[in-house]
Write a protein that holds these residues in place. Structure first.
Motif, PDB file in Angstrom:
ATOM      1  N   ASN A  68      13.991  22.730  -5.427  1.00  0.00           N
ATOM      2  CA  ASN A  68      12.857  23.569  -5.065  1.00  0.00           C
ATOM      3  C   ASN A  68      11.591  22.750  -4.763  1.00  0.00           C
ATOM      4  N   GLN A  69      11.661  21.977  -3.704  1.00  0.00           N
ATOM      5  CA  GLN A  69      10.542  21.108  -3.311  1.00  0.00           C
ATOM      6  C   GLN A  69      10.122  21.502  -1.881  1.00  0.00           C
ATOM      7  N   PRO A  70       9.247  22.540  -1.768  1.00  0.00           N
ATOM      8  CA  PRO A  70       8.928  23.093  -0.442  1.00  0.00           C
ATOM      9  C   PRO A  70       8.380  22.069   0.543  1.00  0.00           C
ATOM     10  N   PHE A  71       7.730  21.010   0.060  1.00  0.00           N
ATOM     11  CA  PHE A  71       7.129  20.049   1.002  1.00  0.00           C
ATOM     12  C   PHE A  71       8.172  19.370   1.890  1.00  0.00           C
ATOM     13  N   ILE A  72       9.447  19.450   1.481  1.00  0.00           N
ATOM     14  CA  ILE A  72      10.520  18.873   2.302  1.00  0.00           C
ATOM     15  C   ILE A  72      10.501  19.491   3.706  1.00  0.00           C
TER      16      ILE A  72
ATOM     17  N   LYS B 129       0.827  -1.218   0.000  1.00  0.00           N
ATOM     18  CA  LYS B 129       0.000   0.000   0.000  1.00  0.00           C
ATOM     19  C   LYS B 129       0.855   1.259   0.000  1.00  0.00           C
ATOM     20  N   HIS B 130       2.172   1.100  -0.150  1.00  0.00           N
ATOM     21  CA  HIS B 130       3.046   2.271  -0.093  1.00  0.00           C
ATOM     22  C   HIS B 130       2.738   3.281  -1.205  1.00  0.00           C
ATOM     23  N   VAL B 131       2.634   4.539  -0.827  1.00  0.00           N
ATOM     24  CA  VAL B 131       2.684   5.638  -1.798  1.00  0.00           C
ATOM     25  C   VAL B 131       3.535   6.745  -1.171  1.00  0.00           C
ATOM     26  N   SER B 132       4.266   7.481  -2.009  1.00  0.00           N
ATOM     27  CA  SER B 132       5.007   8.630  -1.479  1.00  0.00           C
ATOM     28  C   SER B 132       4.008   9.709  -1.089  1.00  0.00           C
ATOM     29  N   VAL B 133       4.293  10.389   0.022  1.00  0.00           N
ATOM     30  CA  VAL B 133       3.405  11.457   0.505  1.00  0.00           C
ATOM     31  C   VAL B 133       4.150  12.790   0.377  1.00  0.00           C
ATOM     32  N   ARG B 134       3.467  13.770  -0.215  1.00  0.00           N
ATOM     33  CA  ARG B 134       4.103  15.075  -0.439  1.00  0.00           C
ATOM     34  C   ARG B 134       3.283  16.223   0.141  1.00  0.00           C
ATOM     35  N   GLN B 135       2.196  15.879   0.827  1.00  0.00           N
ATOM     36  CA  GLN B 135       1.403  16.915   1.524  1.00  0.00           C
ATOM     37  C   GLN B 135       1.127  16.406   2.929  1.00  0.00           C
TER      38      GLN B 135
ATOM     39  N   LEU C 297      -2.455   4.482  -5.368  1.00  0.00           N
ATOM     40  CA  LEU C 297      -1.290   3.603  -5.583  1.00  0.00           C
ATOM     41  C   LEU C 297      -0.794   3.766  -6.999  1.00  0.00           C
ATOM     42  N   LYS C 298       0.521   3.886  -7.165  1.00  0.00           N
ATOM     43  CA  LYS C 298       1.095   3.992  -8.509  1.00  0.00           C
ATOM     44  C   LYS C 298       1.301   2.584  -9.046  1.00  0.00           C
ATOM     45  N   PRO C 299       0.719   2.275 -10.200  1.00  0.00           N
ATOM     46  CA  PRO C 299       0.865   0.895 -10.687  1.00  0.00           C
ATOM     47  C   PRO C 299       2.316   0.576 -11.024  1.00  0.00           C
ATOM     48  N   ARG C 300       2.791  -0.555 -10.532  1.00  0.00           N
ATOM     49  CA  ARG C 300       4.147  -1.014 -10.840  1.00  0.00           C
ATOM     50  C   ARG C 300       4.151  -1.753 -12.170  1.00  0.00           C
ATOM     51  N   MET C 301       5.339  -1.880 -12.747  1.00  0.00           N
ATOM     52  CA  MET C 301       5.503  -2.635 -13.990  1.00  0.00           C
ATOM     53  C   MET C 301       5.014  -4.070 -13.781  1.00  0.00           C
TER      54      MET C 301
ATOM     55  N   ILE D  65      23.186  10.762   0.284  1.00  0.00           N
ATOM     56  CA  ILE D  65      22.585   9.951  -0.796  1.00  0.00           C
ATOM     57  C   ILE D  65      21.176  10.445  -1.118  1.00  0.00           C
ATOM     58  N   PHE D  66      20.364  10.567  -0.074  1.00  0.00           N
ATOM     59  CA  PHE D  66      19.005  11.111  -0.266  1.00  0.00           C
ATOM     60  C   PHE D  66      18.494  11.600   1.074  1.00  0.00           C
ATOM     61  N   GLY D  67      17.435  12.374   1.012  1.00  0.00           N
ATOM     62  CA  GLY D  67      16.737  12.772   2.226  1.00  0.00           C
ATOM     63  C   GLY D  67      15.480  11.917   2.358  1.00  0.00           C
TER      64      GLY D  67
ATOM     65  N   VAL E  67       5.945   8.994   3.871  1.00  0.00           N
ATOM     66  CA  VAL E  67       7.317   9.464   3.618  1.00  0.00           C
ATOM     67  C   VAL E  67       7.481   9.830   2.151  1.00  0.00           C
ATOM     68  N   CYS E  68       8.515  10.619   1.901  1.00  0.00           N
ATOM     69  CA  CYS E  68       8.971  10.774   0.513  1.00  0.00           C
ATOM     70  C   CYS E  68      10.499  10.843   0.533  1.00  0.00           C
ATOM     71  N   TYR E  69      11.109   9.977  -0.246  1.00  0.00           N
ATOM     72  CA  TYR E  69      12.566  10.051  -0.429  1.00  0.00           C
ATOM     73  C   TYR E  69      12.877  11.305  -1.236  1.00  0.00           C
ATOM     74  N   ILE E  70      14.041  11.911  -0.962  1.00  0.00           N
ATOM     75  CA  ILE E  70      14.409  13.128  -1.686  1.00  0.00           C
ATOM     76  C   ILE E  70      15.806  12.978  -2.288  1.00  0.00           C
ATOM     77  N   GLY E  71      15.827  12.429  -3.506  1.00  0.00           N
ATOM     78  CA  GLY E  71      17.094  12.346  -4.245  1.00  0.00           C
ATOM     79  C   GLY E  71      17.510  13.728  -4.715  1.00  0.00           C
ATOM     80  N   GLY E  72      16.553  14.651  -4.699  1.00  0.00           N
ATOM     81  CA  GLY E  72      16.815  16.034  -5.114  1.00  0.00           C
ATOM     82  C   GLY E  72      17.977  16.662  -4.352  1.00  0.00           C
ATOM     83  N   ILE E  73      18.328  16.134  -3.177  1.00  0.00           N
ATOM     84  CA  ILE E  73      19.464  16.745  -2.450  1.00  0.00           C
ATOM     85  C   ILE E  73      20.759  16.600  -3.260  1.00  0.00           C
TER      86      ILE E  73
HETATM   87  C1  LIG Z   1      16.154   7.446  -3.957  1.00  0.00           C
HETATM   88  C2  LIG Z   1      14.848   8.127  -4.255  1.00  0.00           C
HETATM   89  C3  LIG Z   1      14.815   9.487  -4.494  1.00  0.00           C
HETATM   90  C4  LIG Z   1      13.601  10.155  -4.710  1.00  0.00           C
HETATM   91  N1  LIG Z   1      13.603  11.517  -4.847  1.00  0.00           N
HETATM   92  C5  LIG Z   1      12.428  12.185  -4.940  1.00  0.00           C
HETATM   93  C6  LIG Z   1      12.408  13.605  -4.941  1.00  0.00           C
HETATM   94  O1  LIG Z   1      13.446  14.282  -4.883  1.00  0.00           O
HETATM   95  N2  LIG Z   1      11.200  14.220  -5.016  1.00  0.00           N
HETATM   96  C7  LIG Z   1      10.022  13.523  -5.057  1.00  0.00           C
HETATM   97  O2  LIG Z   1       8.961  14.153  -5.105  1.00  0.00           O
HETATM   98  N3  LIG Z   1      10.015  12.167  -5.030  1.00  0.00           N
HETATM   99  C8  LIG Z   1      11.178  11.488  -4.964  1.00  0.00           C
HETATM  100  N4  LIG Z   1      11.190  10.116  -4.889  1.00  0.00           N
HETATM  101  C9  LIG Z   1       9.906   9.377  -4.863  1.00  0.00           C
HETATM  102  C10 LIG Z   1       9.625   8.675  -6.180  1.00  0.00           C
HETATM  103  O3  LIG Z   1       9.260   9.630  -7.142  1.00  0.00           O
HETATM  104  C11 LIG Z   1       8.509   7.653  -5.959  1.00  0.00           C
HETATM  105  O4  LIG Z   1       8.932   6.679  -5.030  1.00  0.00           O
HETATM  106  C12 LIG Z   1       8.124   6.966  -7.250  1.00  0.00           C
HETATM  107  O5  LIG Z   1       7.566   7.886  -8.165  1.00  0.00           O
HETATM  108  C13 LIG Z   1       7.069   5.871  -6.994  1.00  0.00           C
HETATM  109  O6  LIG Z   1       5.921   6.451  -6.414  1.00  0.00           O
HETATM  110  P1  LIG Z   1       5.360   5.936  -5.000  1.00  0.00           P
HETATM  111  O7  LIG Z   1       6.497   5.994  -4.019  1.00  0.00           O
HETATM  112  O8  LIG Z   1       4.249   6.900  -4.650  1.00  0.00           O
HETATM  113  O9  LIG Z   1       4.847   4.561  -5.208  1.00  0.00           O
HETATM  114  C14 LIG Z   1      12.387   9.426  -4.727  1.00  0.00           C
HETATM  115  C15 LIG Z   1      12.422   8.040  -4.511  1.00  0.00           C
HETATM  116  C16 LIG Z   1      13.626   7.400  -4.266  1.00  0.00           C
HETATM  117  C17 LIG Z   1      13.635   5.915  -4.009  1.00  0.00           C
END
Ligand SMILES: Cc1cc2nc3c(=O)[nH]c(=O)nc-3n(C[C@H](O)[C@H](O)[C@H](O)COP(=O)(O)O)c2cc1C
Length: 246
Positions: free
Chosen positions: A66-70, A10-16, A172-176, A158-160, A132-138
């Motif tokens: 420039n990702q203010p939600f961080i 059920k994982h989805v990234s959260v940005r709000q 949910l984002k559909p996986r391959m 590596i990431f935030g 959570v949301c990973y932030i590779g943007g760092i």
């Molecule tokens: C290492 C890594 C870095 C990521 N960096 C960003 C980021 O900088 N900004 C962002 O909005 N999402 C970031 N994401 C989230 C991905 O976009 C997200 O996991 C992917 O689109 C799949 O969506 P889901 O997590 O909602 O299933 C990152 C994910 C990972 C694993």
């Protein structure tokens, strides 16, 4: 199937995020969960930096694409590969590990250790109802952010990971399809058909998520990221930190 598998799928990234903050006790559980992950040769070759200063968080949010939600989650952690502790230990005991520290494998080891710890933290946070949301943007500003964090030699970010209570959750984002990523006995080069099928599915997903505003597919989205983010500063920066030279 079971609660853990249900949570994982059920994982989805959260940005709000809502304004609700996690307690110090919860933060401690998250860090202990991260530390419980497996670690290559038990090197524990990573560090986690909790960014507590609001102004610093906002600066990092700007620099990181420039990702203010961080700066809007409850907490923001930066995961670093860290060979510095081991370097110090070796120096103190007169053991020469220079060749290993400079090799690309040490970079992989630190990166893998940090990633496993982060994913453990993610699952722990999600099990407590957070997102959570990973932030590779760092890594868009790897030099500036590393300077701000005063990272020593043999350490790189590596990431935030931004963690908080969700205000909005995406679908949910559909996986391959499984056959696109799971190969049996040998590498299967014939995955083009699977990717084509996936294109249709992802086009529909993005259109639905944005109320028809976004018409792009997975391929368009990933190719645009790959083109936009060569991050050519990463290798020279790692070399400056004493790593990935060999
Ligand atoms: C290492 C890594 C870095 C990521 N960096 C960003 C980021 O900088 N900004 C962002 O909005 N999402 C970031 N994401 C989230 C991905 O976009 C997200 O996991 C992917 O689109 C799949 O969506 P889901 O997590 O909602 O299933 C990152 C994910 C990972 C694993």
């Amino acid at each position: 199937m079971n609660e853990t598998i249900d949570l994982l799928q059920k994982h989805v990234s959260v940005r709000q995020f809502s304004d609700k903050k996690m307690s110090e006790a919860q933060v401690k559980e998250l860090i202990l969960s991260a530390q419980a992950a497996s670690s290559s040769s038990f090197l524990q070759a990573y560090s986690i930096i909790g960014i507590e200063e609001e102004e610093l968080k906002r600066k990092i949010a700007r620099l990181a694409g420039n990702q203010p939600f961080i700066a809007e989650g409850s907490h923001f952690f930066i995961f670093c590969a860290d060979m510095q502790r081991l370097n110090k230990l070796a120096k103190k005991r007169n053991v020469d590990i220079q060749l290993t520290l400079e090799g690309i494998d040490a970079t992989l080891v630190g990166t893998v250790d940090a990633s496993l710890a982060a994913q453990n933290m993610t699952i722990a946070a999600e099990s407590m109802g957070m997102g959570v949301c990973y932030i590779g943007g760092i890594r868009d500003a790897i030099v500036e952010i590393s300077e701000m964090l005063e990272l020593p030699e043999y350490v790189f970010p590596i990431f935030g990971l931004v963690i908080g209570y969700p205000k909005v959750r995406n679908d949910l984002k559909p996986r391959m399809p499984i056959t696109g990523i799971y190969h049996v006995n040998k590498y299967n080069n014939e995955t083009d058909r699977v990717v084509d099928e996936y294109e249709e599915q992802t086009k529909n997903y993005y259109a639905h998520r944005t109320g028809g505003a976004k018409k792009h597919s997975w391929a368009e989205s990933v190719l645009s990221s790959l083109k936009r983010l060569p991050r050519t500063e990463t290798k020279p920066f790692l070399n400056q930190q004493g790593m990935a030279k060999k």
